[in-house]
Design a protein around this motif. Structure first.
Motif, short mmCIF file in Angstrom:
data_model
loop_
_atom_site.label_atom_id
_atom_site.label_comp_id
_atom_site.label_asym_id
_atom_site.label_seq_id
_atom_site.Cartn_x
_atom_site.Cartn_y
_atom_site.Cartn_z
N GLY A 203 46.80 35.01 39.52
CA GLY A 203 46.27 36.32 39.91
C GLY A 203 47.34 37.09 40.65
O GLY A 203 48.51 36.69 40.71
N GLU B 157 37.68 48.90 41.91
CA GLU B 157 36.61 48.57 40.96
C GLU B 157 35.97 49.82 40.36
O GLU B 157 35.36 49.77 39.30
CB GLU B 157 35.50 47.74 41.64
CG GLU B 157 35.88 46.32 41.98
CD GLU B 157 36.60 46.24 43.31
OE1 GLU B 157 36.91 45.12 43.73
OE2 GLU B 157 36.88 47.31 43.90
N ALA C 202 39.18 51.36 37.94
CA ALA C 202 39.51 50.57 36.76
C ALA C 202 38.27 50.41 35.87
O ALA C 202 37.82 49.30 35.56
CB ALA C 202 40.04 49.20 37.18
N GLY D 269 39.68 34.83 43.02
CA GLY D 269 38.64 34.17 42.21
C GLY D 269 37.35 34.96 42.16
O GLY D 269 36.28 34.39 41.96
N PRO E 219 47.50 31.17 50.18
CA PRO E 219 47.63 31.10 51.65
C PRO E 219 46.31 31.30 52.37
O PRO E 219 46.20 30.99 53.56
CB PRO E 219 48.61 32.24 51.97
CG PRO E 219 48.57 33.16 50.80
CD PRO E 219 48.21 32.32 49.61
C1 BV8 Z 1 33.42 41.62 31.33
C2 BV8 Z 1 42.93 45.26 34.73
C3 BV8 Z 1 31.66 41.73 29.76
C4 BV8 Z 1 42.72 46.65 35.24
C5 BV8 Z 1 41.23 43.90 35.87
C6 BV8 Z 1 30.24 37.19 35.25
C7 BV8 Z 1 30.65 37.03 33.94
C8 BV8 Z 1 31.24 38.07 33.26
C9 BV8 Z 1 31.46 39.30 33.89
C10 BV8 Z 1 31.07 39.46 35.19
C11 BV8 Z 1 30.46 38.42 35.87
N1 BV8 Z 1 30.18 38.87 37.12
C12 BV8 Z 1 30.61 40.14 37.25
C13 BV8 Z 1 31.13 40.53 36.09
C14 BV8 Z 1 31.65 41.88 35.85
C15 BV8 Z 1 33.13 42.02 36.18
C16 BV8 Z 1 33.52 41.34 37.46
O1 BV8 Z 1 34.00 40.22 37.45
N2 BV8 Z 1 33.32 42.04 38.56
C17 BV8 Z 1 33.73 41.51 39.86
C18 BV8 Z 1 34.30 42.66 40.71
C19 BV8 Z 1 32.50 40.90 40.51
N3 BV8 Z 1 33.94 41.53 35.09
C20 BV8 Z 1 34.24 42.38 34.10
O2 BV8 Z 1 33.84 43.53 34.05
C21 BV8 Z 1 35.14 41.85 32.98
N4 BV8 Z 1 34.54 42.21 31.73
O3 BV8 Z 1 32.92 40.69 31.86
O4 BV8 Z 1 32.91 42.22 30.22
C22 BV8 Z 1 31.50 42.26 28.39
C23 BV8 Z 1 31.36 41.36 27.34
C24 BV8 Z 1 31.17 41.87 26.08
C25 BV8 Z 1 31.15 43.25 25.84
C26 BV8 Z 1 31.33 44.14 26.90
C27 BV8 Z 1 31.50 43.64 28.20
C28 BV8 Z 1 36.49 42.53 33.00
C29 BV8 Z 1 37.24 42.21 34.24
C30 BV8 Z 1 38.68 42.72 34.12
C31 BV8 Z 1 38.91 43.89 35.07
N5 BV8 Z 1 40.31 44.30 35.02
N6 BV8 Z 1 42.52 44.28 35.74
C32 BV8 Z 1 43.69 47.05 36.32
O5 BV8 Z 1 44.50 46.20 36.77
O6 BV8 Z 1 43.65 48.23 36.72
S1 BV8 Z 1 40.80 42.87 37.11
C33 BV8 Z 1 41.92 43.05 38.37
O7 BV8 Z 1 41.29 42.57 39.53
C34 BV8 Z 1 43.15 42.20 38.25
O8 BV8 Z 1 43.65 42.14 36.96
C35 BV8 Z 1 42.70 40.86 38.76
O9 BV8 Z 1 42.16 40.12 37.72
C36 BV8 Z 1 41.60 41.24 39.68
C37 BV8 Z 1 42.05 41.04 41.11
O10 BV8 Z 1 41.90 39.72 41.38
P1 BV8 Z 1 43.10 38.84 41.98
O11 BV8 Z 1 44.16 38.68 40.97
O12 BV8 Z 1 42.46 37.62 42.50
O13 BV8 Z 1 43.72 39.73 43.15
P2 BV8 Z 1 43.16 39.98 44.62
O14 BV8 Z 1 43.95 41.09 45.18
O15 BV8 Z 1 41.67 40.08 44.58
O16 BV8 Z 1 43.51 38.61 45.38
C38 BV8 Z 1 44.86 38.25 45.58
C39 BV8 Z 1 44.88 36.81 46.02
O17 BV8 Z 1 46.23 36.40 46.19
C40 BV8 Z 1 44.18 36.55 47.35
O18 BV8 Z 1 43.38 35.40 47.25
C41 BV8 Z 1 45.36 36.29 48.33
O19 BV8 Z 1 45.00 35.37 49.34
C42 BV8 Z 1 46.37 35.68 47.40
N7 BV8 Z 1 47.77 35.86 47.82
C43 BV8 Z 1 48.32 36.88 48.53
N8 BV8 Z 1 49.66 36.68 48.64
C44 BV8 Z 1 49.94 35.51 47.98
C45 BV8 Z 1 48.75 35.00 47.46
N9 BV8 Z 1 48.70 33.85 46.75
C46 BV8 Z 1 49.86 33.20 46.54
N10 BV8 Z 1 51.05 33.64 47.02
C47 BV8 Z 1 51.13 34.78 47.74
N11 BV8 Z 1 52.31 35.21 48.21
#
Ligand code: BV8
Length: 240
Positions: free
Chosen positions: A20, A46, A49, A190, A214
């Motif tokens: 991620g 959210e 996007a 996650g 972290p």
């Molecule tokens: C879909 C592109 C259905 C755009 C992105 C259950 C099942 C299915 C779907 C859902 C479900 N529940 C909810 C849903 C709907 C939704 C969803 O998940 N919503 C969330 C908010 C609850 N999912 C969807 O809509 C997906 N589509 O399910 O479609 C469908 C099926 C058939 C027909 C039609 C529809 C699509 C989801 C994709 C969205 N697009 N990206 C863009 O980038 O603009 S998601 C986007 O957010 C990113 O790509 C990434 O995936 C996500 C962010 O998450 P992380 O990568 O985890 O980043 P975050 O900043 O949150 O966290 C960073 C982490 O790094 C932290 O933990 C931090 O501690 C750590 N960290 C920090 N520094 C470091 C580190 N770790 C290591 N080293 C370091 N140095």
């Protein structure tokens, strides 16, 4: 615990890695939720996007992607990206890299065959099904570019919330999650599905699951081992 996981890496025949935004943090790329600073702090990613967000505010959303593309123009892959690429090159076929990131940094580090679940921020495509008049390379410049014949808008080639992930890519990722004997979950909160579900699938299929982060994440409960640290410091010693 690092030594234990190093042993699991050494023994594993097939490693699936789910990354991620955290894996790019040490390259200077703000994580998905940290990216909202300055002017952009007033908007929720959210909401932006999404297709609805783009249709409602095309120039704002287009500018947000241009802002993120500009941020990425000045960064390089970090030690974590390079460790994954090196391992994949030294052990052909043993590592499947699945990423939620759209920044292309794994590919720039040398990983090939990356399963990009959420697309590529540097690609564009038409918002509506293109008509014969829509030529992407002829799109009229603008925020966003558009077809000067029918007004179709150009949008970033990423998967928005509410959109289906690319079917073949998701199938390949699910196959890797179910067939691996070790899954490394690196730098993700996650919170986004179905991507996050891959860790649950790996666990359910009997793989050892290791979370590298972290901070606590929503996938910690899938882990047999938690490595509290950054990708750039943990992956090089872990993958050799
Ligand atoms: C879909 C592109 C259905 C755009 C992105 C259950 C099942 C299915 C779907 C859902 C479900 N529940 C909810 C849903 C709907 C939704 C969803 O998940 N919503 C969330 C908010 C609850 N999912 C969807 O809509 C997906 N589509 O399910 O479609 C469908 C099926 C058939 C027909 C039609 C529809 C699509 C989801 C994709 C969205 N697009 N990206 C863009 O980038 O603009 S998601 C986007 O957010 C990113 O790509 C990434 O995936 C996500 C962010 O998450 P992380 O990568 O985890 O980043 P975050 O900043 O949150 O966290 C960073 C982490 O790094 C932290 O933990 C931090 O501690 C750590 N960290 C920090 N520094 C470091 C580190 N770790 C290591 N080293 C370091 N140095």
């Amino acid at each position: 615990m690092l030594e234990t996981v190093q042993g699991w890496v050494h023994e594993a025949q097939h490693i699936a890695v789910l990354t991620g935004a955290g894996v790019s943090a040490e390259s200077g790329v703000p994580t998905f939720r940290d990216a909202q600073t300055g002017y952009w702090a007033q908007f929720r990613p959210e909401d932006m996007a999404t297709e609805a967000g783009f249709r409602a505010h095309p120039q704002r959303v287009w500018d947000w992607y241009q802002y993120r593309r500009d941020l990425l123009a000045d960064v390089e892959p970090n030690a974590g990206h390079h460790a994954l690429a090196r391992f994949a090159q030294q052990h052909p076929g043993r590592l499947t890299l699945i990423t939620q990131n759209v920044d292309g940094l794994h590919q720039r580090a040398g990983n090939t065959g990356v399963l990009c679940l959420h697309g590529d921020i540097f690609s564009n495509r038409w918002l509506d099904t293109p008509r014969p008049c829509c030529h992407l390379d002829h799109a009229v410049a603008g925020q966003p570019p558009h077809c000067d014949r029918c007004g179709n808008l150009v949008r970033p080639g990423v998967v928005w919330f509410g959109e289906a992930l690319p079917w073949a890519t998701l199938q390949a990722a699910e196959d890797a999650a179910r067939q691996c004997d070790l899954m490394l979950v690196v730098g993700t909160a996650g919170a986004v599905y179905p991507a996050a579900g891959l860790a649950h699938q790996a666990r359910a299929a009997g793989a050892q699951v290791v979370v590298l982060n972290p901070a606590p994440s929503a996938l910690d409960d899938t882990a047999h081992a938690l490595l509290r640290g950054t990708a750039g410091t943990l992956l090089p010693p872990l993958l050799g």
